[in-house]
Design a protein around this motif. Structure first.
Motif, mmCIF file in Angstrom:
data_model
loop_
_atom_site.group_PDB
_atom_site.id
_atom_site.type_symbol
_atom_site.label_atom_id
_atom_site.label_comp_id
_atom_site.label_asym_id
_atom_site.label_seq_id
_atom_site.Cartn_x
_atom_site.Cartn_y
_atom_site.Cartn_z
ATOM 1 N N TYR A 184 0.831 -1.206 0.000
ATOM 2 C CA TYR A 184 0.000 0.000 0.000
ATOM 3 C C TYR A 184 0.866 1.257 0.000
ATOM 4 O O TYR A 184 2.043 1.227 0.365
ATOM 5 C CB TYR A 184 -0.928 0.033 1.216
ATOM 6 C CG TYR A 184 -0.226 0.288 2.540
ATOM 7 C CD1 TYR A 184 -0.034 1.591 3.016
ATOM 8 C CD2 TYR A 184 0.237 -0.771 3.328
ATOM 9 C CE1 TYR A 184 0.595 1.831 4.220
ATOM 10 C CE2 TYR A 184 0.871 -0.543 4.538
ATOM 11 C CZ TYR A 184 1.043 0.773 4.988
ATOM 12 O OH TYR A 184 1.669 1.003 6.183
ATOM 13 N N GLN A 186 0.366 5.233 1.541
ATOM 14 C CA GLN A 186 -0.479 6.101 2.369
ATOM 15 C C GLN A 186 -0.170 7.548 2.023
ATOM 16 O O GLN A 186 0.978 7.994 2.089
ATOM 17 C CB GLN A 186 -0.211 5.868 3.857
ATOM 18 C CG GLN A 186 -0.995 6.812 4.780
ATOM 19 C CD GLN A 186 -0.658 6.600 6.227
ATOM 20 O OE1 GLN A 186 -1.026 5.596 6.824
ATOM 21 N NE2 GLN A 186 0.063 7.561 6.809
ATOM 22 N N GLU A 187 -1.210 8.277 1.653
ATOM 23 C CA GLU A 187 -1.032 9.687 1.336
ATOM 24 C C GLU A 187 -0.743 10.481 2.603
ATOM 25 O O GLU A 187 -1.096 10.085 3.718
ATOM 26 C CB GLU A 187 -2.280 10.236 0.654
ATOM 27 C CG GLU A 187 -2.572 9.640 -0.705
ATOM 28 C CD GLU A 187 -3.727 10.347 -1.387
ATOM 29 O OE1 GLU A 187 -3.637 11.580 -1.572
ATOM 30 O OE2 GLU A 187 -4.711 9.668 -1.719
ATOM 31 N N PRO A 191 -4.362 8.667 7.296
ATOM 32 C CA PRO A 191 -4.373 7.203 7.174
ATOM 33 C C PRO A 191 -5.627 6.655 6.501
ATOM 34 O O PRO A 191 -5.661 5.476 6.152
ATOM 35 C CB PRO A 191 -4.261 6.733 8.626
ATOM 36 C CG PRO A 191 -4.781 7.865 9.440
ATOM 37 C CD PRO A 191 -4.412 9.111 8.694
ATOM 38 N N ASP A 192 -6.658 7.480 6.337
ATOM 39 C CA ASP A 192 -7.840 7.021 5.600
ATOM 40 C C ASP A 192 -7.612 7.061 4.090
ATOM 41 O O ASP A 192 -8.430 6.528 3.334
ATOM 42 C CB ASP A 192 -9.063 7.877 5.942
ATOM 43 C CG ASP A 192 -9.519 7.683 7.382
ATOM 44 O OD1 ASP A 192 -9.241 6.603 7.943
ATOM 45 O OD2 ASP A 192 -10.135 8.602 7.934
ATOM 46 N N ASN A 193 -6.541 7.692 3.674
ATOM 47 C CA ASN A 193 -6.227 7.826 2.250
ATOM 48 C C ASN A 193 -5.113 6.853 1.885
ATOM 49 O O ASN A 193 -3.956 7.233 1.692
ATOM 50 C CB ASN A 193 -5.835 9.263 1.931
ATOM 51 C CG ASN A 193 -6.983 10.235 2.143
ATOM 52 O OD1 ASN A 193 -7.769 10.467 1.247
ATOM 53 N ND2 ASN A 193 -7.079 10.775 3.343
ATOM 54 N N VAL A 194 -5.485 5.572 1.830
ATOM 55 C CA VAL A 194 -4.553 4.482 1.556
ATOM 56 C C VAL A 194 -4.977 3.792 0.269
ATOM 57 O O VAL A 194 -6.165 3.570 0.029
ATOM 58 C CB VAL A 194 -4.531 3.479 2.730
ATOM 59 C CG1 VAL A 194 -3.751 2.223 2.358
ATOM 60 C CG2 VAL A 194 -3.929 4.127 3.969
ATOM 61 N N HIS A 195 -3.981 3.457 -0.557
ATOM 62 C CA HIS A 195 -4.231 2.761 -1.817
ATOM 63 C C HIS A 195 -3.490 1.428 -1.747
ATOM 64 O O HIS A 195 -2.265 1.402 -1.681
ATOM 65 C CB HIS A 195 -3.746 3.608 -2.998
ATOM 66 C CG HIS A 195 -4.275 5.015 -2.944
ATOM 67 N ND1 HIS A 195 -5.490 5.377 -3.470
ATOM 68 C CD2 HIS A 195 -3.757 6.142 -2.383
ATOM 69 C CE1 HIS A 195 -5.700 6.667 -3.267
ATOM 70 N NE2 HIS A 195 -4.667 7.151 -2.597
ATOM 71 N N ARG A 196 -4.246 0.345 -1.751
ATOM 72 C CA ARG A 196 -3.656 -0.980 -1.522
ATOM 73 C C ARG A 196 -3.962 -1.910 -2.694
ATOM 74 O O ARG A 196 -5.081 -1.909 -3.228
ATOM 75 C CB ARG A 196 -4.210 -1.595 -0.242
ATOM 76 C CG ARG A 196 -3.566 -2.913 0.144
ATOM 77 C CD ARG A 196 -4.217 -3.510 1.377
ATOM 78 N NE ARG A 196 -4.045 -2.676 2.551
ATOM 79 C CZ ARG A 196 -2.969 -2.719 3.345
ATOM 80 N NH1 ARG A 196 -1.973 -3.552 3.074
ATOM 81 N NH2 ARG A 196 -2.891 -1.931 4.400
ATOM 82 N N ALA A 254 5.215 -1.145 1.744
ATOM 83 C CA ALA A 254 4.474 0.077 2.059
ATOM 84 C C ALA A 254 5.312 1.294 1.705
ATOM 85 O O ALA A 254 6.552 1.260 1.782
ATOM 86 C CB ALA A 254 4.096 0.121 3.535
ATOM 87 N N ARG A 256 4.862 5.428 2.857
ATOM 88 C CA ARG A 256 4.094 6.441 3.569
ATOM 89 C C ARG A 256 4.701 7.803 3.261
ATOM 90 O O ARG A 256 5.908 8.005 3.425
ATOM 91 C CB ARG A 256 4.085 6.149 5.073
ATOM 92 C CG ARG A 256 3.270 4.900 5.419
ATOM 93 C CD ARG A 256 3.223 4.653 6.921
ATOM 94 N NE ARG A 256 4.527 4.265 7.456
ATOM 95 C CZ ARG A 256 4.999 3.032 7.476
ATOM 96 N NH1 ARG A 256 4.293 2.036 6.955
ATOM 97 N NH2 ARG A 256 6.190 2.775 8.007
#
Length: 262
Positions: A184, A186-187, A191-196, A254, A256
């Protein structure tokens, strides 16, 4: 007074011990100062120069300005009922990077705010603290950040180097290939803006397009790599930091991001 030399020696040893304890975990020492509003312990641990690069306050240099910054920051944290938890840390030599998740009030609601702090010790008496984050979670605005460090011939080995090269070329397929299938990104805005997963990463990096990250400094412990960079080619250069986690397969597990880039 035959006891006086021994007394002076004991005081000096106590000072050195206090400095050593403070220097052993510089970021937590810094966060404690921000939380309690006092710069004394920080100045005792680093009696030379303490420089702070803060997204809101800019560059803070000198003990007088440091004390004012810490007092102001404590007031801001209290007003926003801020509480902080540690997400991860990397320490390599004299450089430490700590990832944090701050919970703060914004417009009456609690929001999660990813923040990264770098502590970079130039010598045993002086230190730089550099904070990276997006201010979007706390004020709903982007704040482009001028470079803090100059670009440098920093080595980014293996998968991190391939990621940086593919991103600079605008090669979305090659960027996505640096990630494991369930990895993933993470923007910086939270943390709600995650692209996995492959399909979400493909869509995310296609939308971002070409990004030329010029490395400035790294802290790499073999598993995680924190890369401070300047993004060029989109108007004025902008500062940011990314943390890369490598998986056991040698691919990225990951990424971040900590920046205020649109």
């Amino acid at each position: 007074m035959p006891w006086f030399p021994e007394f002076s020696t004991a005081i000096e040893l106590s000072r050195r011990d206090a400095r050593a304890r403070g220097q052993a975990d510089p970021v937590m020492q810094y966060l404690k100062a921000l939380d309690d509003g006092g710069a004394g312990a920080l100045e005792r641990a680093w009696p030379g120069e303490v420089v702070v690069h803060d997204p809101r306050a800019g560059e803070v240099r000198g003990h007088h300005d440091l004390r004012a910054f810490i007092r102001d920051n404590k007031a801001w944290m209290a007003a926003h009922q801020s509480r902080i938890s540690v997400v991860g840390s990397i320490t390599v030599g004299s450089r430490a990077v700590v990832e944090l998740l701050a919970h703060v009030l914004h417009e009456g609601s609690e929001v999660a705010w990813p923040v990264a702090v770098v502590a970079d010790s130039m010598d045993e008496r002086s230190i730089d603290f550099r904070t990276y984050c997006s201010q979007w979670p706390v004020d709903g605005r982007r704040h482009p950040r001028a470079p803090i460090l100059p670009a440098a011939p920093v080595e980014t080995p293996g998968v991190v180097g391939r990621y940086v090269e593919a991103l600079a070329a605008g090669d979305t397929e090659s960027v996505v290939k640096t990630f494991a299938p369930d990895a993933y990104v993470q923007e910086a805005i939270g943390p709600d803006n995650v692209h996995r997963g492959t399909s979400e990463l493909q869509a995310y990096y296609s939308a971002r397009g070409r990004e030329d990250l010029r490395p400035c400094a790294t802290a790499d412990d073999g598993t995680s790599c924190a890369l401070e960079y300047n993004l060029v080619g989109r108007g004025e250069p902008q500062a940011g930091l990314a943390v890369f986690e490598r998986g056991t397969d040698g691919l990225l597990a990951a990424v971040r991001l900590y920046d205020d880039i649109e």
